[in-house]
Design a protein around this motif. Structure first.
Motif, PDB file in Angstrom:
ATOM      1  N   LEU A 163       0.827  -1.205   0.000  1.00 18.59           N
ATOM      2  CA  LEU A 163       0.000   0.000   0.000  1.00 18.59           C
ATOM      3  C   LEU A 163       0.868   1.265   0.000  1.00 18.59           C
ATOM      4  N   GLN A 164       2.027   1.187   0.612  1.00 14.82           N
ATOM      5  CA  GLN A 164       2.929   2.352   0.595  1.00 14.82           C
ATOM      6  C   GLN A 164       3.577   2.556  -0.775  1.00 14.82           C
ATOM      7  N   VAL A 166       2.238   1.503  -3.728  1.00 17.71           N
ATOM      8  CA  VAL A 166       1.293   1.668  -4.819  1.00 17.71           C
ATOM      9  C   VAL A 166       1.144   3.139  -5.185  1.00 17.71           C
ATOM     10  N   GLU A 167       1.352   4.036  -4.249  1.00 14.04           N
ATOM     11  CA  GLU A 167       1.232   5.464  -4.537  1.00 14.04           C
ATOM     12  C   GLU A 167       2.391   5.962  -5.415  1.00 14.04           C
ATOM     13  N   ARG A 168       3.519   5.284  -5.309  1.00 18.83           N
ATOM     14  CA  ARG A 168       4.678   5.683  -6.106  1.00 18.83           C
ATOM     15  C   ARG A 168       4.684   4.985  -7.464  1.00 18.83           C
ATOM     16  N   GLY A 169       3.743   4.042  -7.663  1.00 22.50           N
ATOM     17  CA  GLY A 169       3.655   3.363  -8.953  1.00 22.50           C
ATOM     18  C   GLY A 169       4.505   2.139  -9.063  1.00 22.50           C
ATOM     19  N   SER A 172       1.248  -2.550  -8.591  1.00 28.86           N
ATOM     20  CA  SER A 172      -0.016  -2.328  -9.280  1.00 28.86           C
ATOM     21  C   SER A 172      -1.202  -2.577  -8.328  1.00 28.86           C
ATOM     22  N   LYS A 173      -2.345  -2.126  -8.800  1.00 27.46           N
ATOM     23  CA  LYS A 173      -3.581  -2.330  -8.025  1.00 27.46           C
ATOM     24  C   LYS A 173      -3.889  -3.815  -7.897  1.00 27.46           C
TER      25      LYS A 173
END
Length: 399
Positions: A163-164, A166-169, A172-173
């Motif tokens: 989750l940390q 995923v914001e930086r790409g 993936s979801k």
């Protein structure tokens, strides 16, 4: 012939014959016998007169029926409130007997810490079964919980890092969804492991045979070293609360007079002590062979009341107002019970009666008498219908 000389000589001989040589007149002995004869005749006349008088009296008495009638004792019973009782016999049993057996998988019995006749409390261990294998299974299940919990923690940590990122790409979801599912599955495995462990604990607890309720231990049918299972039958028997009851057998007609709440006194065989009880149930069926039913009398615990023992009961069957007669006054034949009542002109009359309660004081007459009649107290069996008697009224306590 010279008449003077003849008379003189005859007279002289007569006089000389009447004169005893001793100087006493010879006629005095004759007079004595005459007097004695007169006395005897008078005595005979007196006896004859007495006999004639008695004969006349006997004739008069023979003409009077009352002089020859038998004298009988009679009683006027009246009416009184009578407490009726019913005597019954039966066996003593536990009011609520609780059979106890194996409820788990069973095994080898290692200890039986109780004995017959002891009081036990609810939940007390009656017998312990070897659980060495089951204990190891429980430890294994506890370890499985720890493994599942560690997997769940790891899955949660992986999800948190994803989750940390995923914001930086960098993640993936789809990767986040996969890690979330892994975390949820790990948590579920923890719950499964915990449930399996609790199941094993419950199974192990059922290895002990425990008392389902407090009461008196009546039977113990197991010994240490014995192997038991669900098919071993009843191992222990407990009288719940120590309560007992008498299964009193009562005749069909008497059973109809009883109801719950009626008091009874119970005396066990071999004892002279009476125990107070109360009918708590009247069974709805009648034995077709004996024509008897069962009244169940509840009894509090007492050491003398042993299940299986025999006892007699005196049950109260209610109060009625009716005449009561001694047993000697009530007769019976093929036509039923009857008494002799002294009616008009002191003649005996047969009266059919219906008897009721039998008590220590006599027999209750529920039909046939009003209580004001004069009833023959004794010797009624020697009387006949219409026979004249001389009634003698006696008090009730004299009869």
């Amino acid at each position: 012939m010279n008449y003077d000389s003849k008379i003189t000589s005859e007279t002289t001989r007569s006089i000389s014959s009447d004169i005893d040589l001793s100087g006493e007149p010879r006629g005095s002995g004759v007079r004595r016998w005459v007097i004695i004869g007169a006395v005897l005749v008078a005595a005979l006349l007196g006896i004859a007169y007495f006999l004639v008088r008695n004969g006349e009296a006997g004739t008069v008495a023979a003409g009077d029926d009352s002089s020859q009638a038998p004298t009988v004792s009679v009683i006027s019973p009246g009416r009184a409130a009578i407490e009726g009782t019913i005597s019954a016999t039966g066996s003593i049993a536990a009011r609520r007997e609780m059979p106890v057996g194996v409820v788990g998988e069973g095994g080898r019995v290692v200890s039986v810490p109780v004995e017959q006749g002891q009081w036990v409390r609810a939940g007390q261990v009656l017998a312990s079964i070897d659980r060495s294998v089951q204990s190891q299974q429980a430890r294994s299940a506890a370890a499985q919980i720890e493994v599942a919990r560690a997997d769940a923690q790891l899955a949660q940590s992986n999800l948190d890092r994803a989750l940390q990122l995923v914001e930086r790409g960098f993640v993936s979801k789809a990767d986040v969804d996969r890690l979330t599912a892994t975390r949820d599955a790990a948590k579920a495995r923890v719950e499964v492991a915990r449930a399996q462990y609790n199941e094993l604990l419950a199974r192990n607890a059922r290895l002990n045979i425990v008392a389902p309720a407090s009461g008196l231990l009546l039977e113990r049918n197991v010994e240490p070293g014995q192997t038991v299972s669900a098919g071993s039958g009843v191992l222990f028997s407990i009288a719940k609360g120590g309560e007992m009851e008498l299964l009193a057998r009562v005749g069909e007609s008497e059973l109809a007079k009883l109801s719950t709440g009626v008091m009874a006194d119970v005396v066990p065989v071999g004892s002279d002590k009476s125990y107070s009880g109360q009918i708590w149930q009247v069974e709805p069926t009648i034995d077709p062979q004996t024509r008897q039913g069962i009244a169940r009398v509840a009894l509090a615990y007492a050491p003398a009341l042993r299940p299986g023992g025999f006892a007699t009961a005196t049950i109260s069957s209610g109060t009625v107002r009716a005449p009561m007669l001694p047993e000697s006054a009530v007769l019976s034949d093929d036509d039923g019970s009857y008494v002799y009542v002294i009616g008009k002109d002191n003649k005996a009359e047969r009266r059919a009666v219906t008897t009721g309660f039998v008590t220590n004081d006599g027999i209750t007459i529920v039909d046939g008498l009003e209580g004001t009649e004069k009833v023959v107290l004794r010797a009624g069996g020697f009387l006949t219908e219409g026979e004249s008697v001389n009634p003698k009224l006696v008090k009730e306590n004299e009869g």
